[in-house]
Scaffold this active site. Structure first.
Site, PDB file in Angstrom:
ATOM      1  N   ALA A  89       0.851  -1.106   0.009  1.00  0.00           N
ATOM      2  CA  ALA A  89       0.016  -0.240   0.121  1.00  0.00           C
ATOM      3  C   ALA A  89       0.924   1.381  -0.004  1.00  0.00           C
ATOM      4  O   ALA A  89       2.075   1.182   0.177  1.00  0.00           O
ATOM      5  CB  ALA A  89      -1.000  -0.045   1.399  1.00  0.00           C
ATOM      6  N   GLY A 135      -0.626  -5.226   1.008  1.00  0.00           N
ATOM      7  CA  GLY A 135      -1.996  -5.258   0.392  1.00  0.00           C
ATOM      8  C   GLY A 135      -1.861  -5.817  -1.075  1.00  0.00           C
ATOM      9  O   GLY A 135      -2.913  -6.325  -1.469  1.00  0.00           O
ATOM     10  N   GLU A 181      -2.378  -9.395  -0.464  1.00  0.00           N
ATOM     11  CA  GLU A 181      -3.847  -9.628   0.144  1.00  0.00           C
ATOM     12  C   GLU A 181      -4.783  -9.542  -1.172  1.00  0.00           C
ATOM     13  O   GLU A 181      -5.838 -10.248  -1.209  1.00  0.00           O
ATOM     14  CB  GLU A 181      -4.180  -8.449   1.149  1.00  0.00           C
ATOM     15  N   GLU A 208       3.734  -6.341   7.209  1.00  0.00           N
ATOM     16  CA  GLU A 208       3.023  -5.073   7.914  1.00  0.00           C
ATOM     17  C   GLU A 208       3.827  -5.107   9.674  1.00  0.00           C
ATOM     18  O   GLU A 208       3.804  -3.827  10.004  1.00  0.00           O
ATOM     19  CB  GLU A 208       1.768  -5.414   8.123  1.00  0.00           C
TER      20      GLU A 208
END
Length: 255
Positions: A66, A112, A115, A135
């Site tokens: 992200a 992300g 994901e 993360e």
């Protein structure tokens, strides 16, 4: 519709969505998430699209996480809203889309990005792909479904290992643990995805829609009942009649 960060093309009932922000390794930002959400909604309604391929521009990155700058100064309320909105408007939408989505993981799929790949129904990767959830190195945890989807794909122990260590794994390792379906060269990855998509597109879209719903419930107490009801419902639909008649008449079905 015109998108700033997406390139969308269609061929033989297969639509390819390319995230086009290579200068940031296709990192997710708020606008890209919104554009992807709109694109998937439109394609779900499209009569010409039967299968969707999702990839990133270039050969370096699918989605390298992200855009951290967007949330670096967030408090808990804003951060919770970011995660909830993203999951509801995009990640859960893809997972439950009525049409199959294939992720062509062409390089880095981190945070992300991984994901996003995990909420697709099928994942093919290039040989140079690197996958991980880093993360915890930021003092965070995955916020777009990573703690839930990764254990379902690879098991709790391996998911814990990847999340706690934040290490990246290779495409071959990802295949060996079931995180991706197969691995190809960077040059052939998209063609292999398209070949699979064409095979899927020849089959009953109504049956595939029911299959997606049933498979998504495989680890719940509703899974078997959903399968049974869906199996029965299909017997009253035209696709079943065409499929059975084509089989008996020794010809290819036309759905």
């Amino acid at each position: 519709m015109i998108y700033q960060f997406l390139i969308i093309s269609e061929e033989n009932s297969v639509t390819t969505i390319t995230i086009n922000k290579p200068e940031s390794l296709n990192a997710l930002n708020k606008q890209i998430i919104e554009e992807l959400s709109m694109a998937f909604s439109e394609l779900e309604k499209s009569k010409s699209c039967r299968v969707i391929i999702l990839t990133g521009e270039g050969q370096k990155s699918f989605v390298a996480g992200a855009d951290i700058k967007e949330f670096s100064d967030f408090g808990s309320s804003n951060a919770e809203n970011l995660a909830r909105t993203g999951q509801e408007n995009l990640f859960n939408k893809i997972e439950n889309l009525r049409k199959p989505v294939i992720a062509a993981v062409n390089g880095f799929a981190l945070g992300g990005g991984l994901e996003l790949a995990m909420c697709c129904h099928i994942r093919y990767a290039s040989e140079n792909a690197k996958l991980g959830l880093p993360e915890v190195t930021l003092g965070l945890i995955p916020g777009y479904g990573g703690t839930q989807r990764l254990p379902k794909l690879v098991g709790k122990g391996l998911a814990n290992e990847m999340i706690f260590s934040a290490k990246m794994i290779s495409a071959d390792k990802a295949k060996s643990i079931g995180l991706v379906n197969d691995v190809f060269s960077s040059e052939t990855l998209l063609d292999e995805c398209k070949n699979l998509a064409k095979m899927i597109a020849r089959n009953s879209p109504l049956a595939i829609e029911k299959a997606i719903k049933a498979v998504n419930l495989y680890d719940t107490d509703k899974g078997y009942e959903t399968e049974i009801k869906s199996f029965g419902e299909l017997f009253d639909l035209d696709d079943k009649k065409e499929g059975v008649n084509a089989f008996l008449e020794k010809r290819k079905p036309y759905f």
